[in-house]
Design an enzyme around this catalytic site. Structure first.
Site, mmCIF file in Angstrom:
data_model
loop_
_atom_site.group_PDB
_atom_site.id
_atom_site.type_symbol
_atom_site.label_atom_id
_atom_site.label_comp_id
_atom_site.label_asym_id
_atom_site.label_seq_id
_atom_site.Cartn_x
_atom_site.Cartn_y
_atom_site.Cartn_z
ATOM 1 N NE ARG A 4 -64.676 -66.685 88.429
ATOM 2 C CZ ARG A 4 -65.260 -67.851 88.207
ATOM 3 N NH1 ARG A 4 -65.400 -68.719 89.207
ATOM 4 N NH2 ARG A 4 -65.679 -68.180 87.010
ATOM 5 C CB SER A 15 -66.973 -63.693 83.471
ATOM 6 O OG SER A 15 -67.387 -64.945 83.003
ATOM 7 C CD GLU A 46 -64.327 -63.195 86.991
ATOM 8 O OE1 GLU A 46 -63.367 -63.381 86.229
ATOM 9 O OE2 GLU A 46 -65.349 -63.906 87.002
HETATM 10 N N1 EPU Z 1 -76.915 -66.393 79.745
HETATM 11 C C1 EPU Z 1 -77.750 -65.614 78.966
HETATM 12 N N2 EPU Z 1 -77.186 -64.728 78.097
HETATM 13 C C2 EPU Z 1 -75.855 -64.600 77.944
HETATM 14 C C3 EPU Z 1 -74.995 -65.390 78.734
HETATM 15 C C4 EPU Z 1 -75.558 -66.284 79.637
HETATM 16 O O1 EPU Z 1 -78.966 -65.696 79.054
HETATM 17 O O2 EPU Z 1 -75.447 -63.780 77.113
HETATM 18 C C5 EPU Z 1 -77.527 -67.349 80.692
HETATM 19 C C6 EPU Z 1 -77.842 -68.672 80.052
HETATM 20 O O3 EPU Z 1 -79.072 -69.105 80.529
HETATM 21 C C7 EPU Z 1 -76.789 -69.610 80.592
HETATM 22 C C8 EPU Z 1 -76.473 -69.002 81.956
HETATM 23 O O4 EPU Z 1 -76.639 -67.599 81.753
HETATM 24 O O5 EPU Z 1 -77.278 -70.892 80.716
HETATM 25 C C9 EPU Z 1 -75.064 -69.285 82.416
HETATM 26 O O6 EPU Z 1 -74.151 -68.954 81.370
HETATM 27 P P1 EPU Z 1 -72.747 -69.722 81.232
HETATM 28 O O7 EPU Z 1 -72.939 -71.185 81.354
HETATM 29 O O8 EPU Z 1 -72.065 -69.204 80.023
HETATM 30 O O9 EPU Z 1 -71.973 -69.307 82.533
HETATM 31 P P2 EPU Z 1 -71.791 -67.886 83.257
HETATM 32 O O10 EPU Z 1 -72.510 -67.957 84.556
HETATM 33 O O11 EPU Z 1 -72.124 -66.774 82.338
HETATM 34 C C10 EPU Z 1 -69.709 -68.673 84.607
HETATM 35 C C11 EPU Z 1 -68.319 -68.208 84.863
HETATM 36 C C12 EPU Z 1 -67.424 -68.536 83.677
HETATM 37 C C13 EPU Z 1 -67.455 -70.035 83.449
HETATM 38 C C14 EPU Z 1 -68.905 -70.464 83.208
HETATM 39 C C15 EPU Z 1 -69.055 -71.958 83.074
HETATM 40 C C16 EPU Z 1 -68.515 -66.292 86.332
HETATM 41 C C17 EPU Z 1 -68.441 -64.814 86.463
HETATM 42 N N3 EPU Z 1 -68.308 -66.785 85.109
HETATM 43 O O12 EPU Z 1 -70.222 -67.903 83.518
HETATM 44 O O13 EPU Z 1 -66.100 -68.162 84.020
HETATM 45 O O14 EPU Z 1 -66.645 -70.408 82.347
HETATM 46 O O15 EPU Z 1 -69.724 -70.054 84.334
HETATM 47 O O16 EPU Z 1 -68.923 -72.559 84.317
HETATM 48 O O17 EPU Z 1 -68.770 -66.985 87.313
HETATM 49 C C18 EPU Z 1 -64.633 -66.291 83.939
HETATM 50 O O18 EPU Z 1 -64.743 -66.230 85.166
HETATM 51 O O19 EPU Z 1 -63.908 -65.484 83.284
HETATM 52 C C19 EPU Z 1 -65.411 -67.283 83.211
HETATM 53 C C20 EPU Z 1 -65.442 -67.338 81.870
#
Ligand code: EPU
Length: 338
Positions: A164, A238, A334
Site C-alpha cells: 500500500r 479497509s 490506509e
Molecule cells: N478477520 C477477522 N475479523 C474481521 C476481519 C478479518 O478476524 O472482522 C481475519 C480473518 O481471519 C481473515 C483475515 O483477518 O481471514 C484476513 O481478512 P480478509 O481476507 O478480509 O483480508 P484483510 O487482511 O482484512 C486485505 C486488504 C483488502 C483485500 C483483502 C483480500 C488491507 C488493508 N486490506 O484485507 O483490501 O481486499 O486483504 O486480499 O491490506 C482495501 O485495501 O481497501 C481492501 C479492501
C-alpha cells in the site's frame, strides 16, 4: 476551455458519501488540460487534491483549495508475442478495466476484480487483493510533473512499490498527477489461487481448472459477501493497513493471543490481520451514532447515513487506542484524511 467551478459539493465524489464542499473544482479529460491549468500560478500556491474514484478518502471538513477530478478516459491494448500491454486513462474505472482484460482473456488482473476506484489512483497506494498487487501487473505510468509542466514516464522500478505504498504518496507526494497507466499482462493464463478463500470457493463450485473468468467471478463474489457496497453503505474499503511487526514482537503476541491471525511478510516481518485485532477489541459490527464498523469485516468503517467525516475519524482514533491498549500495536490509517 477549462471550467473551474466554485463551492462544489463532494458528496458524490467520495464513497463515504461525506457532504463537504470544495472551494474550487476542475475536471480533467485530457493531459493537455493539466498544462493549461497550471499556466495560472494561482493553482500552484493553493492546497490541491487529485481525486479519482474517491474510494480512499475521508473528508473531515470543507476542502479550501482546488480539487482536480481526473476523468481521462480510454483503454488500448497492444499484443507482443505472449504478452499484452494494456494502457488506460487515469479516469477509467478500475473494475471496468479488469472486466476489459478478463473479457479479452488477458491474464493477471483477475484477482483485483471489483476493487473500487480509478486506474490513476491504483499505483499511488499499490492496490492489492487476494494474493496480487498492482506492482505484479504494472509496466509504467505517465504523470504530469506540476513544477516542470511536463509529462514524465515512470517505470516500475522508479515507483518504489511496497505494501500500500509508492513514491507518489511519499517522497513525490503532491508533485505528480498520474494521467495514464500501462499494464503488462499475459496471453498464457496462469491463475493465482493461493489465497485460501479463492481455493475454497472454487472447490464449492466444483471448478478444478479455473479460467481467469472463474477467478474473477469468485473474487467478486467473495468481495460482495464481505465488503459493503458504497452505493448503499458509505465506506472506503479497509480503513487501516494490516500492521507489520518483527518476529520478537510477534512471538510475544502469539504467546499471549494464540489465535492471532498473521501472514509472513518477508524476513523477520509478520503481517497481522487488522480486522482480527479490531474484532478482538469488540468493535465488529458496532454502531456508534451514524458510523461504526461493518458487520462482516471489522477493518471497514462505514457511514450508516449521515455521519460526518469528523465522526468517522473520531471512531478510527478510538479503534487505534483500543488496539494499542490490548496488543501494543499501532494501527495506521490506509485512507487519506483531509
Ligand atoms: N478477520 C477477522 N475479523 C474481521 C476481519 C478479518 O478476524 O472482522 C481475519 C480473518 O481471519 C481473515 C483475515 O483477518 O481471514 C484476513 O481478512 P480478509 O481476507 O478480509 O483480508 P484483510 O487482511 O482484512 C486485505 C486488504 C483488502 C483485500 C483483502 C483480500 C488491507 C488493508 N486490506 O484485507 O483490501 O481486499 O486483504 O486480499 O491490506 C482495501 O485495501 O481497501 C481492501 C479492501
Amino acid at each position: 476551455m477549462l471550467q473551474i467551478r466554485e463551492n462544489v459539493s463532494l458528496k458524490n465524489f467520495n464513497t463515504f458519501g461525506i457532504d463537504v464542499c470544495a472551494r474550487y473544482f476542475v475536471e480533467i479529460t485530457h493531459e493537455d488540460e493539466l498544462t493549461e491549468l497550471f499556466l495560472d500560478p494561482k493553482w500552484l500556491q493553493m492546497p490541491r487534491l487529485v481525486l479519482g474514484g474517491g474510494s480512499n478518502v475521508l473528508f473531515t471538513k470543507d476542502f479550501e483549495g482546488l480539487v482536480i477530478r481526473m476523468n481521462i478516459r480510454g483503454i488500448e491494448h497492444r499484443i507482443n508475442h505472449e504478452e499484452v500491454y494494456v494502457e488506460a486513462g487515469a479516469g477509467e474505472n478500475w473494475n471496468e478495466l479488469v472486466n476489459y482484460c478478463v473479457g479479452h482473456n488477458f491474464a493477471g488482473m483477475e484477482n483485483l476484480s471489483l476493487i473500487p476506484g480509478s486506474v490513476g489512483a491504483s499505483p499511488v497506494q499499490n492496490i492489492g487483493a487476494y494474493g496480487v498487487e498492482l506492482k505484479d501487473v504494472f509496466d509504467s505510468c505517465r504523470a504530469f510533473e506540476i513544477a516542470a509542466h511536463q509529462i514524465k514516464t515512470f517505470v516500475k522500478e522508479a515507483c518504489g512499490f511496497d505494501y500500500r505504498e509508492s513514491v507518489f504518496k511519499s517522497e513525490l507526494k503532491n508533485q505528480f498527477i498520474i494521467t495514464s497507466v500501462k499494464f503488462k499482462l499475459s496471453l498464457q493464463p496462469k491463475v493465482n489461487t493461493t489465497y485460501g478463500a479463492i481455493k475454497n470457493e472454487l472447490q464449492n463450485r466444483g471448478i478444478e481448472k479455473p479460467t481467469i473468468s472463474d477467478v474473477s467471478k469468485v473474487v467478486s463474489q467473495i468481495r460482495v459477501s464481505k465488503l459493503p457496497d458504497p452505493s448503499t453503505i458509505g465506506n472506503a474499503g479497509s480503513f487501516f493497513k494490516n500492521p507489520i511487526v518483527d518476529a520478537a514482537q510477534f512471538n510475544w503476541l502469539k504467546e499471549a493471543f494464540p489465535d492471532i491471525v498473521s501472514f509472513s511478510a518477508g524476513e523477520n516481518q509478520i503481517k497481522l490481520a487488522a480486522g482480527w485485532l479490531i474484532e478482538q477489541c469488540g468493535w465488529k459490527g458496532k454502531v456508534v451514532g451514524q458510523t461504526g464498523t461493518y458487520k462482516n469485516q471489522a477493518l471497514v468503517l462505514v457511514n450508516h447515513g449521515n455521519a460526518s467525516g469528523a465522526e468517522i475519524f473520531a471512531l478510527s482514533s478510538q479503534i487505534i487506542d483500543s488496539v494499542y491498549n490490548k496488543f501494543g500495536v499501532v494501527l495506521q490509517r490506509e485512507v487519506n484524511v483531509f
